[in-house]
Design a protein around this motif. Structure first.
Motif, PDB file in Angstrom:
ATOM      1  N   LEU A  54       7.539   4.041  -6.229  1.00 40.34           N
ATOM      2  CA  LEU A  54       6.806   3.879  -4.972  1.00 40.34           C
ATOM      3  C   LEU A  54       5.903   5.087  -4.765  1.00 40.34           C
ATOM      4  O   LEU A  54       6.363   6.226  -4.862  1.00 40.34           O
ATOM      5  CB  LEU A  54       7.770   3.788  -3.785  1.00 40.34           C
ATOM      6  CG  LEU A  54       8.777   2.658  -3.754  1.00 40.34           C
ATOM      7  CD1 LEU A  54       9.688   2.815  -2.534  1.00 40.34           C
ATOM      8  CD2 LEU A  54       8.078   1.319  -3.722  1.00 40.34           C
ATOM      9  N   GLN A  55       4.635   4.818  -4.471  1.00 36.30           N
ATOM     10  CA  GLN A  55       3.691   5.885  -4.196  1.00 36.30           C
ATOM     11  C   GLN A  55       2.751   5.469  -3.076  1.00 36.30           C
ATOM     12  O   GLN A  55       2.539   4.275  -2.851  1.00 36.30           O
ATOM     13  CB  GLN A  55       2.863   6.232  -5.435  1.00 36.30           C
ATOM     14  CG  GLN A  55       3.693   6.781  -6.585  1.00 36.30           C
ATOM     15  CD  GLN A  55       2.860   7.041  -7.819  1.00 36.30           C
ATOM     16  OE1 GLN A  55       2.023   6.244  -8.189  1.00 36.30           O
ATOM     17  NE2 GLN A  55       3.111   8.181  -8.459  1.00 36.30           N
ATOM     18  N   SER A  56       2.185   6.481  -2.390  1.00 37.75           N
ATOM     19  CA  SER A  56       1.188   6.242  -1.346  1.00 37.75           C
ATOM     20  C   SER A  56       0.046   7.230  -1.527  1.00 37.75           C
ATOM     21  O   SER A  56       0.276   8.393  -1.868  1.00 37.75           O
ATOM     22  CB  SER A  56       1.782   6.438   0.043  1.00 37.75           C
ATOM     23  OG  SER A  56       2.708   5.415   0.331  1.00 37.75           O
ATOM     24  N   LEU A  80       4.860  -0.009  -6.903  1.00 36.10           N
ATOM     25  CA  LEU A  80       4.089  -0.295  -5.699  1.00 36.10           C
ATOM     26  C   LEU A  80       3.392   0.978  -5.251  1.00 36.10           C
ATOM     27  O   LEU A  80       4.048   1.998  -5.014  1.00 36.10           O
ATOM     28  CB  LEU A  80       4.999  -0.817  -4.579  1.00 36.10           C
ATOM     29  CG  LEU A  80       4.392  -0.961  -3.182  1.00 36.10           C
ATOM     30  CD1 LEU A  80       3.164  -1.858  -3.187  1.00 36.10           C
ATOM     31  CD2 LEU A  80       5.430  -1.478  -2.200  1.00 36.10           C
ATOM     32  N   VAL A  81       2.083   0.919  -5.200  1.00 37.41           N
ATOM     33  CA  VAL A  81       1.296   2.025  -4.667  1.00 37.41           C
ATOM     34  C   VAL A  81       0.433   1.450  -3.554  1.00 37.41           C
ATOM     35  O   VAL A  81      -0.047   0.308  -3.649  1.00 37.41           O
ATOM     36  CB  VAL A  81       0.445   2.728  -5.758  1.00 37.41           C
ATOM     37  CG1 VAL A  81      -0.542   1.781  -6.412  1.00 37.41           C
ATOM     38  CG2 VAL A  81      -0.265   3.954  -5.189  1.00 37.41           C
ATOM     39  N   ASP A  82       0.305   2.201  -2.470  1.00 39.41           N
ATOM     40  CA  ASP A  82      -0.532   1.733  -1.368  1.00 39.41           C
ATOM     41  C   ASP A  82      -1.449   2.844  -0.900  1.00 39.41           C
ATOM     42  O   ASP A  82      -1.219   4.017  -1.172  1.00 39.41           O
ATOM     43  CB  ASP A  82       0.314   1.205  -0.204  1.00 39.41           C
ATOM     44  CG  ASP A  82       1.168   2.264   0.452  1.00 39.41           C
ATOM     45  OD1 ASP A  82       0.606   3.232   1.008  1.00 39.41           O
ATOM     46  OD2 ASP A  82       2.401   2.143   0.419  1.00 39.41           O
ATOM     47  N   THR A  83      -2.499   2.435  -0.217  1.00 36.95           N
ATOM     48  CA  THR A  83      -3.367   3.382   0.468  1.00 36.95           C
ATOM     49  C   THR A  83      -3.084   3.245   1.952  1.00 36.95           C
ATOM     50  O   THR A  83      -2.639   2.187   2.417  1.00 36.95           O
ATOM     51  CB  THR A  83      -4.861   3.113   0.200  1.00 36.95           C
ATOM     52  OG1 THR A  83      -5.199   1.795   0.653  1.00 36.95           O
ATOM     53  CG2 THR A  83      -5.174   3.237  -1.283  1.00 36.95           C
ATOM     54  N   ARG A  84      -3.338   4.323   2.680  1.00 37.76           N
ATOM     55  CA  ARG A  84      -3.108   4.320   4.127  1.00 37.76           C
ATOM     56  C   ARG A  84      -4.251   5.074   4.797  1.00 37.76           C
ATOM     57  O   ARG A  84      -4.543   6.215   4.448  1.00 37.76           O
ATOM     58  CB  ARG A  84      -1.780   5.002   4.477  1.00 37.76           C
ATOM     59  CG  ARG A  84      -0.600   4.274   3.877  1.00 37.76           C
ATOM     60  CD  ARG A  84       0.705   4.968   4.165  1.00 37.76           C
ATOM     61  NE  ARG A  84       1.760   4.324   3.390  1.00 37.76           N
ATOM     62  CZ  ARG A  84       3.014   4.699   3.402  1.00 37.76           C
ATOM     63  NH1 ARG A  84       3.399   5.703   4.159  1.00 37.76           N
ATOM     64  NH2 ARG A  84       3.898   4.066   2.670  1.00 37.76           N
ATOM     65  N   ARG A  85      -4.874   4.395   5.751  1.00 39.72           N
ATOM     66  CA  ARG A  85      -5.955   5.047   6.487  1.00 39.72           C
ATOM     67  C   ARG A  85      -6.028   4.470   7.895  1.00 39.72           C
ATOM     68  O   ARG A  85      -5.607   3.354   8.145  1.00 39.72           O
ATOM     69  CB  ARG A  85      -7.283   4.921   5.751  1.00 39.72           C
ATOM     70  CG  ARG A  85      -7.782   3.502   5.604  1.00 39.72           C
ATOM     71  CD  ARG A  85      -9.067   3.442   4.782  1.00 39.72           C
ATOM     72  NE  ARG A  85      -9.550   2.088   4.729  1.00 39.72           N
ATOM     73  CZ  ARG A  85      -9.104   1.132   3.929  1.00 39.72           C
ATOM     74  NH1 ARG A  85      -8.141   1.401   3.085  1.00 39.72           N
ATOM     75  NH2 ARG A  85      -9.601  -0.081   3.971  1.00 39.72           N
TER      76      ARG A  85
END
Length: 156
Positions: free
Chosen positions: A55-57, A141-146
């Protein structure tokens, strides 16, 4: 020659139908993951991932620098389980783009995250899945957050 073209067209149709079915299976796995996430069902979540899930963000810090954060799946599970039941949260998936090659799939899912009925942030999830024993499981699972530049589909 006409028979060969008909056989080719029939084979192509079968192949496309099988691909569509697998794409739906991948989509169903991701939807089930978020259903369990929203219900805080850590047992179901654990069943949908591989033993060594990553898991990464990706986000931006206050100085505008890109930050890659690594998350431990067990800590993620503890955090999900510890959210008080009177708190509402929802990750709304806005679209799906799915590619499959044999036992590997990639799904790109833009999202909005809502907490206590208020918009929190947006981004994209990128899922990597593996098909094990005829079941799709999430292995990465990698996501971006903004908070900025979000094209929100819902109102505050």
């Amino acid at each position: 020659m006409k028979h060969i073209l008909l056989l080719f067209a029939f084979g192509l149709t079968l192949s496309l139908n099988a691909q569509d079915k697998e794409q739906e299976n991948v989509k169903a796995t991701i939807l089930e993951f978020f259903d369990a996430f929203h219900k805080q069902d850590t047992t179901a979540l654990k069943d949908m991932v591989t033993d060594k899930i990553i898991l990464q963000s990706i986000s931006t810090d206050n100085n505008g620098k890109t930050v890659l954060k690594h998350d431990d799946f067990n800590m993620f599970m503890r955090n999900i389980a510890s959210i008080p039941k009177d708190r509402t949260f929802e990750e709304k998936l806005l679209d799906f783009s799915i590619q499959i090659d044999g036992s590997m799939a990639n799904a790109w899912t833009p999202y909005e995250f809502w907490y206590q009925g208020k918009f929190s942030h947006c981004g994209v999830n990128s899922f990597q899945l593996i098909k094990e024993d005829s079941k799709w499981k999430i292995m990465y699972l990698v996501d971006t957050r903004r908070r900025k530049n979000c094209q929100r589909n819902s109102e505050d």
